[in-house]
Design an enzyme around this catalytic site. Structure first.
Site, PDB file in Angstrom:
ATOM      1  CB  CYS A 113      11.478   2.630  -1.215  1.00  0.00           C
ATOM      2  SG  CYS A 113      11.773   2.675  -2.993  1.00  0.00           S
ATOM      3  CB  CYS A 136       8.440   2.784  -3.360  1.00  0.00           C
ATOM      4  SG  CYS A 136       9.734   1.518  -3.406  1.00  0.00           S
TER       5      CYS A 136
END
Length: 307
Positions: A67, A70
């Protein structure tokens, strides 16, 4: 967000199966001792995290290695947590490695950040947000926690009884340059730094991974998901429109949806127009990881469409 309240997630999150034991009633729990205010939480250890949330608010950061957003948000959350010196615990949850937790929090997209106050979930934010907004939400979280009688402090031990950890080596200069650029949102500069690193060493796996992640962040920056979906629905064979939604889906954690969209597009295109779609799929496979079962499934379908 203007206000956070434990009632906002009532019914949306079910943590009952993760408790080791029900919280004691009456007096507040003593301040637990922890080696660090940032911990990795797992399906097996989360009951302990719930207990700590009776003393200090716990911020739960749901993330995954693939991700990109993230990687932008998590360092900000960690920095602010450490600045609070024990007034908050940060519990990092790898959703791929801990499916029970991901299911309990009903994490439809990541990054997703939820707080716990006395075992009760409190919404914070979903997706990457600027540092100033993160600080504002943390300040509000502490106010809500205090109103609910959760205003303790963690005793951070020195961890002397544990084996000393090796100091991480400093980042190579071009990698450090890329990270610095990412922190200020200058993805173009980060891309240039990673490209220079690869020009010096084409086998630099960290640079390859970093370049793919920052390219994704650069492509989705400023895109509106709803507008992108409308454009893609209106032009089902338009590569740019389909690529935009696939990128947004992947960045938001909808990995299977991203792959399925591109594979369906690949299947509909004439053979001489398929190459850009195959290349984008291969790039996204690299971001998620070759060993991921979702990548394996998508690769198998791609192979069947090729031959």
């Amino acid at each position: 967000m203007s206000e956070i309240s434990p009632a906002a997630l009532r019914g949306a999150v079910d943590l009952s199966s993760l408790r080791n034991r029900p919280p004691a009633s009456g007096a507040a729990a003593p301040a637990p001792g922890v080696v660090d205010v940032v911990v990795d939480a797992t399906d097996e250890t989360f009951g302990q995290i719930l207990e700590i949330s009776r003393t200090v608010p716990v911020v739960v950061d749901l993330w995954a290695e693939w991700c990109g957003p993230c990687k932008q948000l998590s360092p900000i959350i960690e920095k602010i947590t450490r600045e609070l010196e024990g007034r908050v615990l940060l519990a990092k949850v790898d959703v791929d490695a801990n499916p029970q937790l991901a299911q309990s929090f009903r994490a439809q997209s990541i990054p997703m950040v939820v707080a716990l106050i006395a075992g009760q979930p409190v919404p914070m934010f979903t997706g990457a947000v600027p540092e100033q907004q993160v600080r504002e939400v943390f300040a509000q979280l502490l106010q809500v926690a205090a109103q609910n009688g959760v205003s303790g402090s963690l005793a951070v031990t020195d961890g002397a009884d544990q084996a000393p950890s090796e100091e991480e080596p400093p980042l190579p200069p071009l990698h450090a340059e890329a990270f610095a650029a990412i922190e200020v949102g200058d993805y173009a500069a980060a891309i240039r730094a990673y490209e220079k690193a690869l020009a010096e060493n084409p086998r630099d796996e960290d640079a390859i991974a970093g370049l793919g992640q920052v390219r994704l962040l650069d492509r989705v920056q400023g895109l509106d998901l709803q507008e992108a979906r409308v454009a893609a629905a209106a032009a089902p064979l338009d590569l740019a429109a389909q690529f935009a939604v696939a990128d947004l889906d992947l960045a938001g954690g909808h990995v299977e949806d991203s792959f399925a969209r591109l594979l369906d597009l690949f299947a509909q295109l004439p053979a001489d127009q398929r190459t850009p779609v195959r290349e984008r799929l291969v790039e996204l496979f690299g971001l998620v990881g070759a060993a991921d079962p979702r990548v394996i499934t998508a690769r198998n379908r791609l192979s069947s469409l090729l031959f």
